[in-house]
Motif scaffolding. Structure first.
Motif, PDB file in Angstrom:
ATOM      1  N   GLY A  83       0.848  -1.207  -0.037  1.00  0.00           N
ATOM      2  CA  GLY A  83       0.231   0.010   0.024  1.00  0.00           C
ATOM      3  C   GLY A  83       0.714   1.075   0.046  1.00  0.00           C
ATOM      4  O   GLY A  83       0.863   2.098  -0.819  1.00  0.00           O
ATOM      5  N   ILE A  84       1.756   1.092   0.784  1.00  0.00           N
ATOM      6  CA  ILE A  84       2.566   2.453   1.082  1.00  0.00           C
ATOM      7  C   ILE A  84       3.621   2.673  -0.186  1.00  0.00           C
ATOM      8  O   ILE A  84       3.826   3.980  -0.632  1.00  0.00           O
ATOM      9  N   ALA A  85       3.847   1.640  -1.075  1.00  0.00           N
ATOM     10  CA  ALA A  85       4.709   1.640  -2.100  1.00  0.00           C
ATOM     11  C   ALA A  85       3.857   2.329  -3.296  1.00  0.00           C
ATOM     12  O   ALA A  85       4.279   3.156  -3.684  1.00  0.00           O
ATOM     13  N   LEU A  86       2.541   1.823  -3.436  1.00  0.00           N
ATOM     14  CA  LEU A  86       1.668   2.489  -4.339  1.00  0.00           C
ATOM     15  C   LEU A  86       1.375   3.774  -4.114  1.00  0.00           C
ATOM     16  O   LEU A  86       1.477   4.708  -5.273  1.00  0.00           O
ATOM     17  N   ASN A  87       1.071   4.320  -3.087  1.00  0.00           N
ATOM     18  CA  ASN A  87       0.966   5.666  -2.521  1.00  0.00           C
ATOM     19  C   ASN A  87       1.999   6.517  -2.862  1.00  0.00           C
ATOM     20  O   ASN A  87       1.814   7.694  -3.397  1.00  0.00           O
ATOM     21  N   SER A  88       3.260   5.915  -2.503  1.00  0.00           N
ATOM     22  CA  SER A  88       4.439   7.047  -2.373  1.00  0.00           C
ATOM     23  C   SER A  88       4.641   7.061  -4.143  1.00  0.00           C
ATOM     24  O   SER A  88       5.173   8.226  -4.476  1.00  0.00           O
ATOM     25  N   VAL A  89       4.505   6.028  -4.887  1.00  0.00           N
ATOM     26  CA  VAL A  89       4.934   6.148  -6.356  1.00  0.00           C
ATOM     27  C   VAL A  89       4.051   7.207  -7.024  1.00  0.00           C
ATOM     28  O   VAL A  89       4.370   7.935  -7.647  1.00  0.00           O
ATOM     29  N   ALA A  90       2.605   7.025  -6.913  1.00  0.00           N
ATOM     30  CA  ALA A  90       1.750   7.745  -7.498  1.00  0.00           C
ATOM     31  C   ALA A  90       1.624   9.173  -7.153  1.00  0.00           C
ATOM     32  O   ALA A  90       1.804  10.140  -8.093  1.00  0.00           O
ATOM     33  N   ALA A  91       1.993   9.526  -5.745  1.00  0.00           N
ATOM     34  CA  ALA A  91       2.283  11.036  -5.326  1.00  0.00           C
ATOM     35  C   ALA A  91       3.716  11.553  -6.016  1.00  0.00           C
ATOM     36  O   ALA A  91       3.629  12.724  -6.252  1.00  0.00           O
ATOM     37  N   HIS A  92       4.533  10.639  -6.060  1.00  0.00           N
ATOM     38  CA  HIS A  92       5.653  11.367  -6.544  1.00  0.00           C
ATOM     39  C   HIS A  92       5.478  11.526  -8.045  1.00  0.00           C
ATOM     40  O   HIS A  92       6.027  12.859  -8.440  1.00  0.00           O
ATOM     41  N   TRP A  93       4.795  10.903  -9.081  1.00  0.00           N
ATOM     42  CA  TRP A  93       4.568  11.314 -10.369  1.00  0.00           C
ATOM     43  C   TRP A  93       3.598  12.279 -10.290  1.00  0.00           C
ATOM     44  O   TRP A  93       3.842  13.273 -10.997  1.00  0.00           O
ATOM     45  N   PHE A  94       2.636  12.347  -9.602  1.00  0.00           N
ATOM     46  CA  PHE A  94       1.655  13.403  -9.393  1.00  0.00           C
ATOM     47  C   PHE A  94       2.141  14.779  -9.198  1.00  0.00           C
ATOM     48  O   PHE A  94       1.962  15.721  -9.818  1.00  0.00           O
ATOM     49  N   LYS A  95       3.252  14.655  -8.455  1.00  0.00           N
ATOM     50  CA  LYS A  95       4.090  16.102  -7.945  1.00  0.00           C
ATOM     51  C   LYS A  95       4.942  16.308  -9.443  1.00  0.00           C
ATOM     52  O   LYS A  95       5.044  17.792  -9.463  1.00  0.00           O
ATOM     53  N   LEU A  96       5.434  15.558  -9.780  1.00  0.00           N
ATOM     54  CA  LEU A  96       6.289  15.766 -11.282  1.00  0.00           C
ATOM     55  C   LEU A  96       5.341  16.276 -12.153  1.00  0.00           C
ATOM     56  O   LEU A  96       5.753  17.257 -13.003  1.00  0.00           O
ATOM     57  N   PHE A  97       4.064  15.810 -12.569  1.00  0.00           N
ATOM     58  CA  PHE A  97       3.193  16.206 -13.601  1.00  0.00           C
ATOM     59  C   PHE A  97       2.854  17.668 -13.266  1.00  0.00           C
ATOM     60  O   PHE A  97       2.901  18.478 -13.890  1.00  0.00           O
ATOM     61  N   ASP A  98       2.691  17.947 -12.007  1.00  0.00           N
ATOM     62  CA  ASP A  98       2.367  19.414 -11.486  1.00  0.00           C
ATOM     63  C   ASP A  98       3.439  20.411 -11.955  1.00  0.00           C
ATOM     64  O   ASP A  98       3.171  21.609 -12.225  1.00  0.00           O
ATOM     65  N   GLN A  99       4.611  19.867 -11.539  1.00  0.00           N
ATOM     66  CA  GLN A  99       5.909  20.733 -11.608  1.00  0.00           C
ATOM     67  C   GLN A  99       5.893  21.001 -13.195  1.00  0.00           C
ATOM     68  O   GLN A  99       6.415  22.055 -13.488  1.00  0.00           O
ATOM     69  N   SER A 100       5.713  19.911 -13.801  1.00  0.00           N
ATOM     70  CA  SER A 100       5.908  20.073 -15.262  1.00  0.00           C
ATOM     71  C   SER A 100       4.726  20.975 -16.166  1.00  0.00           C
ATOM     72  O   SER A 100       4.755  20.958 -17.402  1.00  0.00           O
ATOM     73  N   GLY A 101       3.806  21.340 -15.287  1.00  0.00           N
ATOM     74  CA  GLY A 101       2.796  22.076 -15.825  1.00  0.00           C
ATOM     75  C   GLY A 101       1.796  21.274 -16.609  1.00  0.00           C
ATOM     76  O   GLY A 101       1.031  21.748 -17.607  1.00  0.00           O
ATOM     77  N   LEU A 102       1.556  19.975 -16.488  1.00  0.00           N
ATOM     78  CA  LEU A 102       0.648  19.266 -17.098  1.00  0.00           C
ATOM     79  C   LEU A 102      -0.729  19.351 -16.391  1.00  0.00           C
ATOM     80  O   LEU A 102      -1.399  19.927 -17.173  1.00  0.00           O
ATOM     81  N   ALA A 103      -0.997  18.865 -15.458  1.00  0.00           N
ATOM     82  CA  ALA A 103      -2.254  19.126 -14.865  1.00  0.00           C
ATOM     83  C   ALA A 103      -2.275  18.645 -13.388  1.00  0.00           C
ATOM     84  O   ALA A 103      -1.362  18.069 -12.879  1.00  0.00           O
ATOM     85  N   GLY A 104      -3.177  19.200 -12.582  1.00  0.00           N
ATOM     86  CA  GLY A 104      -3.112  18.886 -11.194  1.00  0.00           C
ATOM     87  C   GLY A 104      -3.726  17.659 -11.034  1.00  0.00           C
ATOM     88  O   GLY A 104      -3.934  16.679 -11.828  1.00  0.00           O
ATOM     89  N   ASN A 105      -4.237  17.145  -9.790  1.00  0.00           N
ATOM     90  CA  ASN A 105      -4.580  16.006  -9.349  1.00  0.00           C
ATOM     91  C   ASN A 105      -5.555  15.716  -8.291  1.00  0.00           C
ATOM     92  O   ASN A 105      -5.915  17.075  -7.946  1.00  0.00           O
ATOM     93  N   HIS A 106      -6.086  15.167  -7.741  1.00  0.00           N
ATOM     94  CA  HIS A 106      -7.329  14.983  -6.899  1.00  0.00           C
ATOM     95  C   HIS A 106      -6.873  14.971  -5.353  1.00  0.00           C
ATOM     96  O   HIS A 106      -7.639  15.282  -4.352  1.00  0.00           O
ATOM     97  N   ILE A 107      -5.379  14.888  -5.108  1.00  0.00           N
ATOM     98  CA  ILE A 107      -4.928  14.719  -3.801  1.00  0.00           C
ATOM     99  C   ILE A 107      -4.688  16.254  -3.092  1.00  0.00           C
ATOM    100  O   ILE A 107      -4.145  16.987  -4.062  1.00  0.00           O
TER     101      ILE A 107
END
Length: 367
Positions: A83-107
């Motif tokens: 569980g913690i592995a999945l959450n950590s990975v998804a949050a990592h990519w969401f943050k990079l997407f945000d920083q790259s100007g792609l789109a936000g997310n639901h968290i």
């Protein structure tokens, strides 16, 4: 192994909710009362409208494959650290997407490795799938002679696990879509781009431009993850994203990423060195799927949707050896630690930690 308590059941926590808990294969969603949502938005300073419904999303350590939940021997009914592995990975990519100007997310908040606080989104009814290699269901169809996949013509002469010339978008339905020509009313059935653009409302899209936007966010998100994984000696083979609309403070509606992205559950990830040597080493749930195929008495039960009742009975009675469950744990924790750049720490007692935190810091536990 025995020092860890996996979070197997995650839908019975004493969280104050509005309505029933929605429990999926891995995550459970607790929708908060409007009063608690508004209070937290103001107390925590979340940058969203104060009338936005919030939910506590709790991940479990359960493992699903072939639409069934699988368990281990000796009461090990989950994979330590999954569980913690999945959450950590998804949050990592969401943050990079945000920083790259792609789109936000639901968290809107991550107060604990097992907890996401998310905002409500109007879900697009499309499983957005991108593929860079021909494998899995696409290869199985191709091997049977199929040359058109989700409206895309495939060339002759492709080999199993071959890299494709470009990233292909091969969507399927999220949930049951009715009254759309050429689309059976079945969950997770392949569809074409034309199916979507000719029936925007059925798939919950608000405009044709938003179909272009989802494809852009899918493709660019895929390429970003692929580039990062390449630096780690890993191949991003294929993945599934999901999207939804949210209301922003300025009154606009935006299309954002929801669910999870780029995780070992929603993607295939291969070891690059092994691939160059002609071997496939899975660093994702696909490895667990292959392990099941090779270990159950009759693999056709897993692959044949017409034998679903037999498959469910098999999953309920079949217990995987503890060493196999720990091998799966090593895969999840290992790839997640590589991706986030630090070692994943597995909590000793996630359930107790979750309840204490949501009580003391969020005031959400009914006593």
């Amino acid at each position: 192994m025995s020092t860890y308590k996996v979070l197997e059941v995650n839908d019975d926590l004493p969280i104050r909710t509005q309505g029933n808990v929605h429990s999926g294969k891995v995550r459970s969603v607790y929708w908060l009362t409007s009063a608690d949502s508004e209070r937290l938005i103001e107390e925590k300073g979340y940058p969203i409208p104060t009338d936005t419904p919030l939910a506590i999303m709790i991940i479990s350590d359960r493992i699903s494959a072939f639409d069934c939940i699988w368990q281990g021997e000796n009461g090990l009914n989950g994979v330590p650290g999954k569980g913690i592995a999945l959450n950590s990975v998804a949050a990592h990519w969401f943050k990079l997407f945000d920083q790259s100007g792609l789109a936000g997310n639901h968290i809107v908040d991550i107060p604990h490795p097992y907890i996401w606080i998310v905002r409500k989104a109007q879900t697009v009814k499309v499983e957005a799938i991108a593929r860079q290699y021909i494998t899995g269901s696409m290869w199985r169809d191709y091997a049977k002679g199929v040359r058109n996949f989700c409206g895309i013509d495939l060339p002759e002469g492709l080999q199993a696990n071959q890299k494709l010339d470009e990233v292909l978008i091969t969507p399927s339905t999220k949930g049951i879509i009715t009254d759309v020509p050429d689309v059976p009313p079945v969950d997770d059935v392949n569809i074409t781009r034309d199916n979507i653009v000719n029936n925007l409302a059925a798939f919950n899209f608000k405009s044709l431009a938003d179909v272009d936007q989802y494809e852009k966010l899918l493709t660019e998100g895929f390429k970003l993850i692929s580039a990062q994984l390449a630096d780690l000696g890993q191949i991003f083979v294929d993945t599934k994203f999901e999207f939804g609309y949210v209301d922003e403070i300025d009154g606009s509606q935006t299309l954002i990423y929801i669910d999870e992205v780029g995780t070992p559950d929603s993607s295939r990830i291969w070891d690059e060195a092994a691939y160059k040597d002609g071997k496939i080493i899975e660093n994702s749930k696909e490895g667990f799927r292959q392990l099941l195929i090779n270990n159950v008495p009759d693999s056709d039960v897993l692959l044949n949707k017409d034998r679903m009742p037999e498959r469910e009975a098999l999953a309920q009675g079949y217990k995987l050896p503890v060493e196999v469950m720990m091998q799966v744990s090593d895969t999840y924790v290992g790839i997640a630690s590589k991706i986030i750049g630090e070692q994943i720490e597995i909590p000793q007692d996630p359930r107790a930690e979750i309840i204490e935190l949501l009580d003391k810091e969020y005031g959400l536990i009914d006593k």
